[in-house]
Motif scaffolding. Structure first.
Motif, mmCIF file in Angstrom:
data_model
loop_
_atom_site.group_PDB
_atom_site.id
_atom_site.type_symbol
_atom_site.label_atom_id
_atom_site.label_comp_id
_atom_site.label_asym_id
_atom_site.label_seq_id
_atom_site.Cartn_x
_atom_site.Cartn_y
_atom_site.Cartn_z
ATOM 1 N N LEU A 92 -6.493 -1.008 11.707
ATOM 2 C CA LEU A 92 -6.907 -0.564 10.376
ATOM 3 C C LEU A 92 -8.117 -1.347 9.884
ATOM 4 C CD1 LEU A 92 -3.520 0.032 8.528
ATOM 5 C CD2 LEU A 92 -5.125 1.741 9.367
ATOM 6 N N VAL A 93 -8.086 -2.646 10.067
ATOM 7 C CA VAL A 93 -9.196 -3.486 9.622
ATOM 8 C C VAL A 93 -10.457 -3.176 10.440
ATOM 9 C CG1 VAL A 93 -10.025 -5.875 9.498
ATOM 10 C CG2 VAL A 93 -7.715 -5.315 8.744
ATOM 11 N N GLY A 96 -11.804 0.272 9.562
ATOM 12 C CA GLY A 96 -12.410 0.224 8.236
ATOM 13 C C GLY A 96 -13.785 -0.423 8.276
ATOM 14 N N SER A 99 -16.225 1.952 10.285
ATOM 15 C CA SER A 99 -16.570 3.188 9.575
ATOM 16 C C SER A 99 -17.623 2.954 8.492
ATOM 17 C CB SER A 99 -15.327 3.841 8.979
ATOM 18 O OG SER A 99 -14.795 3.048 7.944
ATOM 19 N N ASN A 100 -17.636 1.758 7.919
ATOM 20 C CA ASN A 100 -18.652 1.446 6.907
ATOM 21 C C ASN A 100 -20.045 1.324 7.509
ATOM 22 O OD1 ASN A 100 -17.038 1.455 4.624
ATOM 23 N ND2 ASN A 100 -16.402 -0.665 4.942
#
Length: 187
Positions: A92-93, A96, A99-100
């Motif tokens: 998840l980290v 995240g 994706s940024n």
């Protein structure tokens, strides 16, 4: 205090495995073998292969399923929660973060070169687990299973047959074989 230390080890090892294994669920198997089987001796290699088979056939990500099964085996219900949470947090980290800055990662030649190199490592790890699974099949001394492995490979690799059809055929063949064995034994 000893249980707390073990739970902290379980959390840290799941965080580590989940953070640094790229390439899918099968890459987790050698890592779990290294830490749970070889270093700690918490269960046997055969038990790991059985858990990997269950993890693969269960819904969800194989890596998380296998971590949860290993956690359950070594620490019960609390091991399930620790392993599940610690296996989910790193992806998840990482996702995240990526994706940024996806455009920057996709254009970076160094990142692309590292990912290409990782593909070779992942391939080697997957081959290792396939060889281990095939060795377990050979130990069963089943002519049907020994026949299904190369036939399945040829059907998919050379004839591009959909895996679902191969699985359905294999399940059907095994069910028919088991039924005929039970019928012979009952007679």
């Amino acid at each position: 205090m000893t249980k707390l230390k073990f739970y902290l080890w379980l959390a840290s090892i799941n965080l580590f495995i989940s953070t640094f294994t790229f390439g899918g669920g099968y890459v987790v198997v050698p890592m779990i073998r290294k830490y749970y089987v070889e270093k700690k001796g918490l269960f046997s290699n055969d038990e790991l292969i059985e858990m990997a088979a269950v993890a693969q056939s269960s819904p969800g990500a194989i890596a998380i399923n296998l971590s949860v099964l290993a956690g359950k085996r070594v620490a019960g219900t609390l091991g399930i929660f620790i392993s599940a949470i610690c296996s989910i947090i790193p992806p998840l980290v990482i996702l995240g973060f990526i994706s940024n800055w996806y455009a920057a990662f996709a254009a970076n030649t160094t990142v692309m070169a590292v990912l290409k190199g990782m593909q070779a490592c992942v391939t080697a790890l997957i081959i290792d687990i396939v060889v281990d699974m095939y060795q377990l099949i050979q130990q069963e001394n089943s002519k049907l299973l020994s026949f299904l492995v190369p036939v399945s490979f040829v059907a998919n690799a050379f004839f591009n047959l959909n895996v679902i059809y191969i699985l359905l055929f294999s399940v059907g063949a095994c069910l028919i074989h088991t039924y005929s064995q039970q019928t012979r034994e009952a007679s």
